[in-house]
Each structure stands twice: as structure tokens, then as C-alpha cells.
Design a protein around this motif. Structure first.
Motif, PDB file in Angstrom:
ATOM      1  N   ALA A 155       0.706  -1.137  -0.192  1.00  0.00           N
ATOM      2  CA  ALA A 155       0.088  -0.075   0.058  1.00  0.00           C
ATOM      3  C   ALA A 155       0.895   1.181  -0.026  1.00  0.00           C
ATOM      4  CB  ALA A 155      -0.899   0.068   1.134  1.00  0.00           C
ATOM      5  N   GLU A 156       2.091   1.216   0.746  1.00  0.00           N
ATOM      6  CA  GLU A 156       2.895   2.370   0.749  1.00  0.00           C
ATOM      7  C   GLU A 156       3.584   2.420  -0.454  1.00  0.00           C
ATOM      8  OE1 GLU A 156       6.006   2.751   4.006  1.00  0.00           O
ATOM      9  OE2 GLU A 156       4.903   1.234   4.941  1.00  0.00           O
ATOM     10  N   VAL A 157       3.987   1.525  -1.126  1.00  0.00           N
ATOM     11  CA  VAL A 157       4.582   1.574  -2.376  1.00  0.00           C
ATOM     12  C   VAL A 157       3.578   2.151  -3.680  1.00  0.00           C
ATOM     13  CG1 VAL A 157       5.682   0.563  -4.232  1.00  0.00           C
ATOM     14  CG2 VAL A 157       6.404  -0.099  -1.988  1.00  0.00           C
ATOM     15  N   ALA A 158       2.339   1.621  -3.334  1.00  0.00           N
ATOM     16  CA  ALA A 158       1.422   2.095  -4.456  1.00  0.00           C
ATOM     17  C   ALA A 158       1.175   3.628  -4.311  1.00  0.00           C
ATOM     18  CB  ALA A 158       0.147   1.337  -4.110  1.00  0.00           C
ATOM     19  N   ALA A 180      15.602   5.252  -1.687  1.00  0.00           N
ATOM     20  CA  ALA A 180      16.477   4.908  -0.236  1.00  0.00           C
ATOM     21  C   ALA A 180      15.709   5.738   0.763  1.00  0.00           C
ATOM     22  CB  ALA A 180      17.869   5.490  -0.526  1.00  0.00           C
ATOM     23  N   ALA A 181      15.320   6.963   0.864  1.00  0.00           N
ATOM     24  CA  ALA A 181      14.993   7.770   2.021  1.00  0.00           C
ATOM     25  C   ALA A 181      13.733   6.922   2.598  1.00  0.00           C
ATOM     26  CB  ALA A 181      14.490   9.021   1.856  1.00  0.00           C
ATOM     27  N   ARG A 182      12.927   5.980   1.917  1.00  0.00           N
ATOM     28  CA  ARG A 182      11.927   5.090   2.573  1.00  0.00           C
ATOM     29  C   ARG A 182      12.570   3.957   3.069  1.00  0.00           C
ATOM     30  NH1 ARG A 182      10.085   8.860  -0.507  1.00  0.00           N
ATOM     31  NH2 ARG A 182       7.933   9.708  -0.461  1.00  0.00           N
ATOM     32  N   GLY A 183      13.618   3.498   2.764  1.00  0.00           N
ATOM     33  CA  GLY A 183      14.102   2.235   3.133  1.00  0.00           C
ATOM     34  C   GLY A 183      13.929   1.130   2.273  1.00  0.00           C
ATOM     35  N   TRP A 184      13.782   1.616   0.938  1.00  0.00           N
ATOM     36  CA  TRP A 184      13.370   0.754  -0.051  1.00  0.00           C
ATOM     37  C   TRP A 184      14.506   0.233  -0.881  1.00  0.00           C
ATOM     38  CZ3 TRP A 184       8.141   3.629  -1.787  1.00  0.00           C
ATOM     39  CH2 TRP A 184       7.380   3.263  -0.575  1.00  0.00           C
ATOM     40  N   VAL A 185      15.784   0.717  -0.707  1.00  0.00           N
ATOM     41  CA  VAL A 185      16.856   0.068  -1.468  1.00  0.00           C
ATOM     42  C   VAL A 185      17.621  -0.760  -0.013  1.00  0.00           C
ATOM     43  CG1 VAL A 185      19.261   0.783  -2.105  1.00  0.00           C
ATOM     44  CG2 VAL A 185      17.240   2.267  -2.605  1.00  0.00           C
ATOM     45  N   GLY A 186      18.073  -1.864  -0.128  1.00  0.00           N
ATOM     46  CA  GLY A 186      18.527  -2.541   0.747  1.00  0.00           C
ATOM     47  C   GLY A 186      17.394  -3.212   1.674  1.00  0.00           C
ATOM     48  N   LEU A 187      16.294  -3.357   1.165  1.00  0.00           N
ATOM     49  CA  LEU A 187      15.239  -3.838   2.112  1.00  0.00           C
ATOM     50  C   LEU A 187      15.354  -5.112   2.785  1.00  0.00           C
ATOM     51  CD1 LEU A 187      12.192  -2.938   2.458  1.00  0.00           C
ATOM     52  CD2 LEU A 187      11.392  -4.834   0.872  1.00  0.00           C
ATOM     53  N   THR A 188      16.291  -5.929   2.169  1.00  0.00           N
ATOM     54  CA  THR A 188      16.412  -7.278   2.746  1.00  0.00           C
ATOM     55  C   THR A 188      17.839  -7.486   3.661  1.00  0.00           C
ATOM     56  OG1 THR A 188      17.753  -8.288   0.776  1.00  0.00           O
ATOM     57  CG2 THR A 188      15.402  -8.693   0.741  1.00  0.00           C
ATOM     58  N   TRP A 189      18.468  -6.419   3.379  1.00  0.00           N
ATOM     59  CA  TRP A 189      19.833  -6.488   4.078  1.00  0.00           C
ATOM     60  C   TRP A 189      19.521  -6.413   5.602  1.00  0.00           C
ATOM     61  CZ3 TRP A 189      23.214  -2.497   1.129  1.00  0.00           C
ATOM     62  CH2 TRP A 189      23.011  -2.791  -0.383  1.00  0.00           C
ATOM     63  N   PRO A 190      20.600  -6.754   6.473  1.00  0.00           N
ATOM     64  CA  PRO A 190      20.317  -6.741   8.051  1.00  0.00           C
ATOM     65  C   PRO A 190      20.197  -5.527   8.353  1.00  0.00           C
ATOM     66  CG  PRO A 190      22.155  -8.167   7.357  1.00  0.00           C
ATOM     67  CD  PRO A 190      21.677  -7.660   6.102  1.00  0.00           C
ATOM     68  N   THR A 191      19.504  -5.507   9.522  1.00  0.00           N
ATOM     69  CA  THR A 191      19.192  -4.048  10.065  1.00  0.00           C
ATOM     70  C   THR A 191      20.410  -3.384  10.792  1.00  0.00           C
ATOM     71  OG1 THR A 191      18.170  -5.167  12.172  1.00  0.00           O
ATOM     72  CG2 THR A 191      16.865  -4.035  10.573  1.00  0.00           C
ATOM     73  N   ARG A 192      21.191  -4.378  11.204  1.00  0.00           N
ATOM     74  CA  ARG A 192      22.808  -3.889  11.920  1.00  0.00           C
ATOM     75  C   ARG A 192      23.611  -2.957  10.878  1.00  0.00           C
ATOM     76  NH1 ARG A 192      23.542  -9.245  11.743  1.00  0.00           N
ATOM     77  NH2 ARG A 192      25.505  -9.964  10.733  1.00  0.00           N
ATOM     78  N   TYR A 193      23.515  -3.310   9.655  1.00  0.00           N
ATOM     79  CA  TYR A 193      24.186  -2.686   8.486  1.00  0.00           C
ATOM     80  C   TYR A 193      23.236  -1.651   7.964  1.00  0.00           C
ATOM     81  CZ  TYR A 193      27.348  -6.236   9.113  1.00  0.00           C
ATOM     82  OH  TYR A 193      28.036  -7.219   9.784  1.00  0.00           O
ATOM     83  N   GLY A 194      22.015  -1.376   8.457  1.00  0.00           N
ATOM     84  CA  GLY A 194      21.334  -0.041   7.952  1.00  0.00           C
ATOM     85  C   GLY A 194      20.365  -0.426   6.841  1.00  0.00           C
ATOM     86  N   GLY A 195      20.125  -1.899   6.795  1.00  0.00           N
ATOM     87  CA  GLY A 195      18.942  -2.629   5.937  1.00  0.00           C
ATOM     88  C   GLY A 195      17.766  -2.381   6.562  1.00  0.00           C
ATOM     89  N   GLY A 196      16.898  -3.065   5.688  1.00  0.00           N
ATOM     90  CA  GLY A 196      15.393  -3.032   6.251  1.00  0.00           C
ATOM     91  C   GLY A 196      15.327  -4.381   7.094  1.00  0.00           C
ATOM     92  N   GLY A 197      15.981  -5.423   6.718  1.00  0.00           N
ATOM     93  CA  GLY A 197      15.794  -6.718   7.817  1.00  0.00           C
ATOM     94  C   GLY A 197      14.539  -7.554   7.241  1.00  0.00           C
ATOM     95  N   ARG A 198      14.120  -7.243   6.167  1.00  0.00           N
ATOM     96  CA  ARG A 198      12.863  -7.811   5.327  1.00  0.00           C
ATOM     97  C   ARG A 198      13.195  -9.164   4.691  1.00  0.00           C
ATOM     98  NH1 ARG A 198       8.225  -4.138   5.807  1.00  0.00           N
ATOM     99  NH2 ARG A 198       7.240  -5.811   4.764  1.00  0.00           N
ATOM    100  N   THR A 199      12.301  -9.870   4.090  1.00  0.00           N
ATOM    101  CA  THR A 199      12.633 -11.156   3.482  1.00  0.00           C
ATOM    102  C   THR A 199      12.642 -10.944   1.839  1.00  0.00           C
ATOM    103  OG1 THR A 199      10.146 -11.710   2.925  1.00  0.00           O
ATOM    104  CG2 THR A 199      11.162 -12.410   5.095  1.00  0.00           C
ATOM    105  N   TYR A 200      13.047 -11.567   1.306  1.00  0.00           N
ATOM    106  CA  TYR A 200      13.226 -11.588  -0.245  1.00  0.00           C
ATOM    107  C   TYR A 200      11.777 -11.667  -0.748  1.00  0.00           C
ATOM    108  CZ  TYR A 200      18.366 -11.590  -0.439  1.00  0.00           C
ATOM    109  OH  TYR A 200      19.422 -10.995  -0.380  1.00  0.00           O
ATOM    110  N   VAL A 201      10.880 -12.367  -0.192  1.00  0.00           N
ATOM    111  CA  VAL A 201       9.419 -12.186  -0.694  1.00  0.00           C
ATOM    112  C   VAL A 201       8.961 -10.887  -0.451  1.00  0.00           C
ATOM    113  CG1 VAL A 201       7.126 -13.115  -0.356  1.00  0.00           C
ATOM    114  CG2 VAL A 201       9.218 -14.862  -0.380  1.00  0.00           C
ATOM    115  N   ASP A 202       9.327 -10.274   0.883  1.00  0.00           N
ATOM    116  CA  ASP A 202       8.851  -8.859   1.043  1.00  0.00           C
ATOM    117  C   ASP A 202       9.365  -7.791  -0.143  1.00  0.00           C
ATOM    118  OD1 ASP A 202       7.697  -9.773   3.199  1.00  0.00           O
ATOM    119  OD2 ASP A 202       9.183  -8.844   4.473  1.00  0.00           O
ATOM    120  N   ARG A 203      10.468  -8.122  -0.679  1.00  0.00           N
ATOM    121  CA  ARG A 203      11.285  -7.454  -1.655  1.00  0.00           C
ATOM    122  C   ARG A 203      10.346  -7.522  -3.055  1.00  0.00           C
ATOM    123  NH1 ARG A 203      15.240  -7.696  -5.526  1.00  0.00           N
ATOM    124  NH2 ARG A 203      16.139  -5.733  -6.044  1.00  0.00           N
TER     125      ARG A 203
END
Ligand code: FAD
Length: 372
Positions: free
Chosen positions: A14-17, A49-72
């Protein structure tokens, strides 16, 4: 198989749409085919990037979104359907960042990941050479230790987006005496280094999206080596899984497909053809989601990615072929289907070549999925 999204995934969609609707309304982009690889817009990437949608699957400890590949996929499906300009971050987000995460040192993660996550660093993929495409282990570009770093000499070809990129993720030969799969390593080379020459290649539509790159004793510091020296072949196999397993392999011409849906009319033959394409596109989508589920289980998709890409790109090419038949010979250049047919017609042959040819991928499926 029914694919249902979680509440969290639906909220992301919904956010992306909403973001895409705003951007479209503001005229920040117009939908077009192949925009994930040719739509280069650093401003759009920074907004993502400002919305956290670049690096969505990367670990949060490196600044990523910590989400899954299916989420991406839940996110990229909408971006690709909209024909949004994603090229300024696509390769780094999909492939290079995950590779630094998998093989880089802590210092390299700190050095390279934040600027990708900020939408500020663009990468291109430096694998293919004039004598090394399908047979990638034939790579001849050399990287030789020199003082505190490396000297790179050689020639890459078909390098998408090199003209815009800050870095090339390079496959180079570091040990010519080793067995050919064992003498390869990966390095990140800043493209503004002295000794790098980038020459455009124009495709048959006249567009300049890929390049040749010449490296003439290019010095890079010792920190440029990613992973273990001599382990490049094994590292790259994982990256190719991510490269091949995305929805971009079925959605490059989505703008054209939407136009076909809108223009199918009452003609029964056309309705049947559209129905067959719809069914096949849905199967392709499921194959891609399956590959993402494999990535979420902790290993890069391998034959699952090859299978998805072969099937999906076949259907993408069929979409263009069917649209072309509907439009008739002269209409390919006459603005048919909202102007999407002509560019799709000219790029469609590349769908089954880029990222590995379908002949080679069928070999991977035969060997690794079927054990033949
Ligand atoms: C639009 C586009 C963008 C690209 N972007 C990049 C990029 O950014 N970076 C990059 O490194 N590369 C890029 N490439 C290059 C791409 O990866 C190669 O073109 C591809 O891997 C094929 O290699 P080749 O062109 O050398 O063809 P070849 O390997 O010479 O193949 C020629 C033909 O022989 C067939 N063939 C070869 N080996 C086998 C086999 N073992 N079994 C059956 N058939 C076989 C192939 O299927 C093909 O039909 C891009 C290509 C395109 C078209």
C-alpha cells in the motif's frame, strides 16, 4: 498454489502504491518498458532510499530493512508494473550489496553499504568479456598484486550502465597458473580511477545503455578484493542466482502487456492468446516467488533461478511477438500499444541473453535440478 500476503506485506504494498501514484501525478516518470535497467534516475533512487526501500532485505545492523526476499518481491512487483526508473540502484541492491554482505569484511561493509543504502553509489556488473560470456571462466582481465593494492588490466564488454556508475564489480583473473575456475577473484573498482576508458555500445534501437570498458594498469587499493582470493567463481555463482531470479525477468515489458489487456477487444482469437499469456505470466511469477523463498531459507537460488528466468523470459518474448502480430507489420514503429511495442520489439531479443542465455540456463536446470 495460492500466494497470499501477510498484513505487513500488504501494508508495504500500500505504501509503495501510494508513493508511485504520487510520483506519477507529479510527473516524475512516465511508464516505459525495460525501465529497471535503462531508467537511470538518481533522484528517484534517493527517494526510494529515504523510505528504506533500497537494501530492504539487508540486515538492520548494517542499515538495511531486515525484511525477506519475498517482501522485496511484494515491493518490486509494483515498481516494475509501473515502469518506474530503478536503474540507479538496481544492480547494487539486488546483487552487489548482498555479495558484500556475504563475502566482505566488516570494514568493507562499513565502507560500501551505507552509500548504496543512501542511494548515492551506483554499480555495474563486470563479468562478460569478448571471449568470456557463457563461458565465464574464460575471463582474462588480470588483477596483479602491486604494493599495497592491485593493478587491473583488461577489457570488459556489454557492461550495462557503466557510463553512469561509480563502481564496477569486477571478475578478474588473479592466478593464471591455477585451474581456470580457481584463479578468479572479485574486486570493486572505482570507475573514475586513472586508466579506465569507457566506450559506448549502441544497441539496435540506437540507445546507449551498455559499454566496453578498458583497464590499463588501473591501481586499486588492497581493500578492493571482496572475499577470498581465488574464490571468485564460487562467489559469483551465488550472485547470479540473485541476478536471474527477480520479477524483472517477466515484467520488463509490463507497460506493453497492460496496453494489450486494454486493447484486446472482442476478438476471440486475441482473447485466447491474451489468456494464454496471462496464465503463463502467473506461472512465471510463482517460479520467481519460489526462488525468493529459497533465498529466504538462507541460500542463493540456483537452478530455481535458472528455471524461473528461462520460463519467464520466454513468456516476455512471446508477449512482444503476440502484440506485434496484433499490430501488424507496419505498426511496430507507429506508436502501437501506447508507443510501447516499438521499444519492446527492439529489446526483446536481449531478454534471453542478458543474465545468461536460455540455452545455458537450460543446461543448469538439466544438470542441477534434474541430475542429468
Ligand atoms: C542487454 C544486455 C545487457 C548485458 N549487461 C551485462 C552487464 O551489465 N555485465 C556483464 O558482464 N554482461 C552483460 N551482458 C552480457 C551477457 O551476460 C552475455 O551476452 C551472455 O552471457 C552471453 O554471452 P556472449 O554474448 O558472449 O555469447 P556466447 O557465450 O558467445 O554465446 C553465443 C551463443 O552460443 C550459445 N551457447 C554458448 N555456450 C553454450 C552451451 N554451453 N550450451 C548451449 N549453448 C551455448 C549461447 O546460448 C548463445 O546462443 C549483457 C547482455 C545483454 C544482451
Amino acid at each position: 498454489m495460492e500466494l497470499t500476503f501477510t498484513d505487513e506485506q500488504l501494508a508495504l504494498r500500500a505504501e509503495v502504491a501510494a508513493f508511485l501514484a504520487e510520483e506519477r501525478a507529479a510527473g516524475s516518470f512516465t511508464p516505459r518498458v525495460d525501465a529497471w535497467i535503462t531508467g537511470f534516475d538518481r533522484g528517484f533512487t534517493k527517494k526510494m532510499a529515504a523510505r528504506g526501500w533500497v537494501g530492504l532485505t539487508w540486515p538492520t545492523r548494517y542499515g538495511g530493512g531486515g525484511r525477506t526476499y519475498v517482501d522485496r518481491l511484494c515491493m518490486t512487483e509494483l515498481l516494475l508494473a509501473a515502469g518506474a526508473p530503478l536503474a540507479a540502484h538496481w544492480f547494487a541492491d539486488r546483487q552487489m550489496g548482498p555479495s558484500v554482505l556475504a563475502h566482505g569484511t566488516e570494514a568493507q561493509k562499513e565502507r560500501y553499504l551505507p552509500e548504496i543504502l543512501a542511494g548515492e553509489a551506483t554499480y555495474c556488473i563486470g563479468m562478460s568479456e569478448p571471449q568470456a560470456g557463457s563461458d565465464l571462466a574464460a575471463v582474462r582481465t588480470r588483477a596483479v598484486r602491486s604494493g599495497s593494492g592491485w593493478l587491473v588490466t583488461g577489457h570488459k564488454v556489454w557492461t550495462s550502465l557503466a557510463q553512469h556508475s561509480d563502481y564496477i564489480y569486477l571478475l578478474a583473473r588473479t592466478d593464471p597458473a591455477a585451474e581456470r575456475h580457481d584463479g578468479l577473484s572479485e574486486l570493486i573498482v572505482p570507475l573514475r580511477s586513472e586508466g579506465v576508458t569507457i566506450t559506448p555500445i549502441h544497441d539496435m534501437s540506437g540507445a546507449h545503455h551498455f559499454n566496453e570498458i578498458f583497464f590499463d594498469d588501473v591501481f586499486v587499493d588492497g581493500d578492493a578484493l571482496i572475499g577470498t582470493e581465488g574464490n571468485g567463481w564460487r562467489q559469483i555463482t551465488g550472485q547470479l542466482g540473485y541476478e536471474r531470479a527477480g520479477l524483472e525477468r517477466i515484467m520488463s515489458t509490463w507497460a506493453l502487456f497492460e496496453a494489450m489487456r486494454a486493447e484486446v477487444g472482442d476478438d476471440e482469437r486475441r482473447q485466447e492468446e491474451l489468456g494464454a499469456l496471462e496464465a503463463a505470466a502467473r506461472v512465471a511469477r510463482l517460479l520467481v516467488f519460489r526462488a525468493a523463498a529459497v533465498a529466504d531459507s538462507g541460500r542463493p537460488p540456483d537452478h530455481e533461478a535458472a528455471m524461473a528466468k528461462v520460463f519467464a523470459t520466454d513468456i516476455e518474448q512471446k508477449m512482444v511477438e503476440v502484440a506485434s502480430q496484433w499490430a501488424g507489420r507496419g505498426a511496430r514503429t507507429a506508436g502501437a500499444f501506447g508507443g510501447h511495442l516499438a521499444p519492446a520489439w527492439l529489446i526483446a531479443p536481449s531478454f534471453s541473453i542478458r543474465g545468461g542465455t536460455n540455452e545455458v540456463l537450460r543446461g543448469i536446470v538439466a544438470r542441477r535440478a534434474l541430475g542429468l
